[in-house]
Design a protein around this motif. Sequence first.
Motif, PDB file in Angstrom:
ATOM      1  N   TYR A  98       0.834  -1.207   0.000  1.00  0.00           N
ATOM      2  CA  TYR A  98       0.000   0.000   0.000  1.00  0.00           C
ATOM      3  C   TYR A  98       0.867   1.255   0.000  1.00  0.00           C
ATOM      4  O   TYR A  98       0.577   2.223  -0.689  1.00  0.00           O
ATOM      5  CB  TYR A  98      -0.914   0.047   1.221  1.00  0.00           C
ATOM      6  CG  TYR A  98      -1.937  -1.046   1.287  1.00  0.00           C
ATOM      7  CD1 TYR A  98      -2.539  -1.539   0.143  1.00  0.00           C
ATOM      8  CD2 TYR A  98      -2.309  -1.589   2.505  1.00  0.00           C
ATOM      9  CE1 TYR A  98      -3.480  -2.549   0.220  1.00  0.00           C
ATOM     10  CE2 TYR A  98      -3.254  -2.595   2.586  1.00  0.00           C
ATOM     11  CZ  TYR A  98      -3.832  -3.066   1.431  1.00  0.00           C
ATOM     12  OH  TYR A  98      -4.762  -4.056   1.501  1.00  0.00           O
ATOM     13  N   PHE A 138      -8.069   0.927  -5.375  1.00  0.00           N
ATOM     14  CA  PHE A 138      -8.661   0.589  -4.086  1.00  0.00           C
ATOM     15  C   PHE A 138      -9.692  -0.524  -4.246  1.00  0.00           C
ATOM     16  O   PHE A 138      -9.718  -1.485  -3.467  1.00  0.00           O
ATOM     17  CB  PHE A 138      -9.303   1.830  -3.452  1.00  0.00           C
ATOM     18  CG  PHE A 138      -9.940   1.562  -2.131  1.00  0.00           C
ATOM     19  CD1 PHE A 138      -9.162   1.404  -0.992  1.00  0.00           C
ATOM     20  CD2 PHE A 138     -11.315   1.463  -2.011  1.00  0.00           C
ATOM     21  CE1 PHE A 138      -9.747   1.147   0.244  1.00  0.00           C
ATOM     22  CE2 PHE A 138     -11.909   1.207  -0.788  1.00  0.00           C
ATOM     23  CZ  PHE A 138     -11.127   1.049   0.335  1.00  0.00           C
ATOM     24  N   ASN A 177      -8.007  -3.752  -5.049  1.00  0.00           N
ATOM     25  CA  ASN A 177      -7.377  -4.214  -3.826  1.00  0.00           C
ATOM     26  C   ASN A 177      -8.387  -4.924  -2.923  1.00  0.00           C
ATOM     27  O   ASN A 177      -8.098  -5.964  -2.338  1.00  0.00           O
ATOM     28  CB  ASN A 177      -6.754  -3.021  -3.109  1.00  0.00           C
ATOM     29  CG  ASN A 177      -6.110  -3.426  -1.816  1.00  0.00           C
ATOM     30  OD1 ASN A 177      -5.323  -4.358  -1.785  1.00  0.00           O
ATOM     31  ND2 ASN A 177      -6.461  -2.753  -0.755  1.00  0.00           N
ATOM     32  N   LYS A 178      -9.575  -4.378  -2.811  1.00  0.00           N
ATOM     33  CA  LYS A 178     -10.608  -4.988  -1.967  1.00  0.00           C
ATOM     34  C   LYS A 178     -11.145  -6.288  -2.573  1.00  0.00           C
ATOM     35  O   LYS A 178     -11.578  -7.167  -1.850  1.00  0.00           O
ATOM     36  CB  LYS A 178     -11.769  -4.007  -1.734  1.00  0.00           C
ATOM     37  CG  LYS A 178     -11.400  -2.872  -0.831  1.00  0.00           C
ATOM     38  CD  LYS A 178     -11.027  -3.402   0.546  1.00  0.00           C
ATOM     39  CE  LYS A 178     -10.636  -2.301   1.488  1.00  0.00           C
ATOM     40  NZ  LYS A 178     -10.105  -2.793   2.737  1.00  0.00           N
ATOM     41  N   LYS A 223      -2.658  -8.899  -4.358  1.00  0.00           N
ATOM     42  CA  LYS A 223      -2.580  -7.443  -4.365  1.00  0.00           C
ATOM     43  C   LYS A 223      -1.309  -6.962  -5.059  1.00  0.00           C
ATOM     44  O   LYS A 223      -1.248  -5.837  -5.526  1.00  0.00           O
ATOM     45  CB  LYS A 223      -2.685  -6.914  -2.942  1.00  0.00           C
ATOM     46  CG  LYS A 223      -4.017  -7.257  -2.297  1.00  0.00           C
ATOM     47  CD  LYS A 223      -4.039  -6.948  -0.828  1.00  0.00           C
ATOM     48  CE  LYS A 223      -5.230  -7.531  -0.129  1.00  0.00           C
ATOM     49  NZ  LYS A 223      -6.496  -6.960  -0.392  1.00  0.00           N
TER      50      LYS A 223
END
Length: 185
Positions: free
Chosen positions: A48, A85, A88-89, A97
């Motif tokens: 991240y 985002f 990623n989820k 990821k």
Amino acid sequence: MNRSGKRLINWCLVVAYMLGVYATLTVAPSLWDAVDGYLNGRGLFVVYLAGGFLLAAVFLYMSVFRREKRIVNYIILLGCACIYFILNKLAIYPAEKIHLLEYSLLSVLVFNALKVDFSGYGLELYVYGLLFCLGAGVIDEVIQLFLPTRVFDWRDVVFNIASSITAFVIIRFNILGQPQKALQA
């Protein structure tokens, strides 16, 4: 350096990067576990952090060096961050990821290789670039089909191409900005 020399070096970087990705497929889960363990379970945080750093670098480049005034380019950058985002989820396994950064980097390398022969403002560079990244993602998954510790997953192909599309959008609209003709008008 002449054009053919630049082309050769850029495509060698693309090929070397992809061979590195393909060569590590068998050890990638163990490597991820080792890195995550070394970082005391903070491997995802580092991923991240790297993604946030890259987006911040693009933002700084746009605002400080290019002095971007068009709000639409910032909105596009925010939209790309939202896509990352969401992807990623949607990723179920932590190592998935990494696809986001992996195929974004591939897109940058492919862009540099293709811009030797195509304008960064022309659609054909992005079409060829996305086709190349799609092919690389499919090959990546097909190789995993034959590995005992890995599985073929269409979701990963979707992650790969979505990451590539997002990276190409950031390059085109946020790094390159407006074509020079439009700037002079």
